[in-house]
Write a protein that holds these residues in place. Sequence first.
Motif, mmCIF file in Angstrom:
data_model
loop_
_atom_site.group_PDB
_atom_site.id
_atom_site.type_symbol
_atom_site.label_atom_id
_atom_site.label_comp_id
_atom_site.label_asym_id
_atom_site.label_seq_id
_atom_site.Cartn_x
_atom_site.Cartn_y
_atom_site.Cartn_z
ATOM 1 N N ASP A 22 -32.003 -39.523 -64.594
ATOM 2 C CA ASP A 22 -33.087 -40.500 -64.702
ATOM 3 C C ASP A 22 -33.332 -40.825 -66.178
ATOM 4 N N HIS A 35 -50.831 -29.562 -62.013
ATOM 5 C CA HIS A 35 -49.848 -29.345 -60.949
ATOM 6 C C HIS A 35 -50.549 -28.566 -59.854
ATOM 7 N N GLY A 39 -49.518 -32.740 -56.090
ATOM 8 C CA GLY A 39 -48.527 -33.323 -56.986
ATOM 9 C C GLY A 39 -48.692 -32.801 -58.398
ATOM 10 N N ALA A 133 -46.118 -39.069 -66.784
ATOM 11 C CA ALA A 133 -45.146 -38.729 -65.747
ATOM 12 C C ALA A 133 -45.917 -38.231 -64.533
ATOM 13 N N TRP A 135 -45.658 -36.943 -60.280
ATOM 14 C CA TRP A 135 -44.850 -36.499 -59.149
ATOM 15 C C TRP A 135 -45.746 -36.407 -57.920
ATOM 16 N N GLU A 136 -45.248 -36.859 -56.790
ATOM 17 C CA GLU A 136 -45.972 -36.730 -55.525
ATOM 18 C C GLU A 136 -45.925 -35.282 -55.060
ATOM 19 N N GLN A 139 -42.603 -33.178 -54.783
ATOM 20 C CA GLN A 139 -41.503 -33.826 -55.501
ATOM 21 C C GLN A 139 -41.007 -32.982 -56.676
ATOM 22 N N LEU A 140 -41.917 -32.471 -57.481
ATOM 23 C CA LEU A 140 -41.497 -31.656 -58.624
ATOM 24 C C LEU A 140 -40.826 -30.368 -58.154
ATOM 25 N N GLU A 141 -41.362 -29.774 -57.113
ATOM 26 C CA GLU A 141 -40.756 -28.553 -56.571
ATOM 27 C C GLU A 141 -39.319 -28.819 -56.120
ATOM 28 N N GLU A 143 -37.322 -31.181 -57.284
ATOM 29 C CA GLU A 143 -36.508 -31.399 -58.479
ATOM 30 C C GLU A 143 -36.173 -30.076 -59.163
ATOM 31 N N TRP A 149 -34.781 -29.434 -63.814
ATOM 32 C CA TRP A 149 -35.693 -28.987 -64.869
ATOM 33 C C TRP A 149 -35.628 -27.479 -65.052
#
Length: 189
Positions: A22, A35, A39, A133, A135-136, A139-141, A143, A149
């Motif tokens: 991205d 967090h 999200g 930035a 994240w829903e 979503q971060l989890e 990724e 990350w």
Amino acid sequence: MKTLAPSYLKHQFLIAMPHMADPNFAQTLTYIVEHNANGAMGLVVNRPQELNLADILEQLRPDEEPPASTLQVPIYQGGPVQTDRGFVLHSSECSYQATVELQGLSLSTSQDVLFAIAEGVGPQKSLITLGYAGWEAGQLEAELADNAWLNCPFDPDIIFGLASEQRLGAAAASLGINLSLLTSQAGHA
């Protein structure tokens, strides 16, 4: 059976892995402001734009000449969401109209912090971004599970004590990692 409580990354850094595709996040270091189960929100802290505080002040107060010192205050690309909205991450000795305390750090979103910085009476340490930035939920989890990350503890010296181009490497080094030695291939044991 013991259930595990969710592990959230508030007040940590996210280090983009070298294979991050991205373009909004490739080679970025992101401070996680919030967090939770709903999200996450963060600010990219190592992508200066070609804007400075003087440029912003000219928009906010077109009839006033910004102080010359504001030409030296960079504006960072905080992320791809609401890129016209400003966020100031700063030391906590000052509070403004819209300030949230973040464990020894503050986040302000009101214009008064910008004017205080311009007048030389603002926070001792600050970083100004446009955008954030986001994240829903989940979503971060996802990724993180996909190895997009790394996370590491927040260190204010990385944001406020290093040049922007040194921040990503310094955060990785705090984990004992040299990003240039990582492969773009991910695996799970």
